[in-house]
Design an enzyme around this catalytic site. Sequence first.
Site, PDB file in Angstrom:
ATOM      1  N   THR A  95      23.553   1.019  76.956  1.00 22.65           N
ATOM      2  CA  THR A  95      23.423   2.120  77.009  1.00 22.65           C
ATOM      3  C   THR A  95      24.550   2.786  76.245  1.00 22.65           C
ATOM      4  O   THR A  95      25.810   2.808  76.517  1.00 22.65           O
ATOM      5  CB  THR A  95      23.645   2.655  78.568  1.00 22.65           C
ATOM      6  OG1 THR A  95      22.267   2.150  79.210  1.00 22.65           O
ATOM      7  CG2 THR A  95      23.393   4.176  78.484  1.00 22.65           C
ATOM      8  N   LYS A 171      16.599   6.532  76.696  1.00 24.71           N
ATOM      9  CA  LYS A 171      17.452   5.747  77.907  1.00 24.71           C
ATOM     10  C   LYS A 171      18.111   6.965  78.191  1.00 24.71           C
ATOM     11  O   LYS A 171      18.263   7.163  79.655  1.00 24.71           O
ATOM     12  CB  LYS A 171      18.223   4.730  77.391  1.00 24.71           C
ATOM     13  CG  LYS A 171      19.478   4.304  78.414  1.00 24.71           C
ATOM     14  CD  LYS A 171      18.431   3.777  79.709  1.00 24.71           C
ATOM     15  CE  LYS A 171      19.276   3.330  80.708  1.00 24.71           C
ATOM     16  NZ  LYS A 171      20.109   2.029  80.640  1.00 24.71           N
ATOM     17  N   LYS A 239      29.527   7.464  83.895  1.00 29.95           N
ATOM     18  CA  LYS A 239      29.280   7.153  82.420  1.00 29.95           C
ATOM     19  C   LYS A 239      28.067   7.562  81.733  1.00 29.95           C
ATOM     20  O   LYS A 239      27.886   8.371  80.595  1.00 29.95           O
ATOM     21  CB  LYS A 239      29.442   5.819  82.170  1.00 29.95           C
ATOM     22  CG  LYS A 239      29.433   5.177  80.795  1.00 29.95           C
ATOM     23  CD  LYS A 239      29.351   3.568  80.651  1.00 29.95           C
ATOM     24  CE  LYS A 239      28.359   3.029  81.439  1.00 29.95           C
ATOM     25  NZ  LYS A 239      26.915   2.753  80.187  1.00 29.95           N
TER      26      LYS A 239
END
Length: 295
Positions: A95, A171, A239
């Site tokens: 990611t 994503k 994150k």
Amino acid sequence: MSTIAFAGLGSMGLPMAKNLLAAGHRVRGIDLNPTALASLSEAGAESARDATDAARGADVLILMVVNAAQAEQVLFDDGALQALEEGGIVCLMATCPPAAVERIAERVGTAGRRFVDAPVSGGTAGAIAGTLTIMAACGRATFEAVQPVFEGMGQRIFHVGERAGQGATVKAVNQLLCGVHIAVVAEAFALAAKVGVELDVLLEIMGGSAASSWMLKDRGPRMLQAEPEVSSAVDIFVKDLGIVLEAGRDAKAALPIAAVAHQLFLATSGRGDGRADDSQVIRSYHALNGTTKNG
């Protein structure tokens, strides 16, 4: 059968690499953790001295690392990209921010290799079971070439676009929805707790109503536990929602709800709970409202 160099043998990467071995591919691991490398070797992986040695002669280089900086380290600093065969395929499955993915893809293309932007969803459980969702952006011919490799790791495999960065954006959208869903479940529980409603009763009611969601049913029960087993840590959403906001900034798309959710996860981490299960974002609400998990 493909020869695959696999960088990043963490909680998801190691089972993904093992599943590729089980699917009949040749695999060489790249990781700084000797225990992870030994575990992969015991499963049948070929040994490699370093990233360059692992990538040499490989058809595909998979990057399941922590972030874009680690991907760049393996590719450009450790020499894996130059060792990869001309026309070889680099699959970035971590990611990462879309803009960073685009920059990496450009450098890979300039070096005469192909690039696939292919983040995954499904967590550690999906990695172990080989049921990951894979969101790939690349040219159609490249997607078809790498699809047999993806089938060794995932169950739901999608070609989401032709351009690097589009997979990363899909994503980011996924993580936006997941993070906001978790935070809003915590907010709903916080209101009920403030007036003394038993949260286990609330969960049973909401779980069978139009207000239900996958996140409510999965994270809700863990919100009622003092120290639940960690499925995904608070810091993961610090994150990932940070990546969401970066993607929004680059696209000039306002994401105010995602920003609020990010602040709640950040506050939870800031109080020392970054490694706690992400359901424990509810602790931020309890701190704000002066409540406990049961009111």
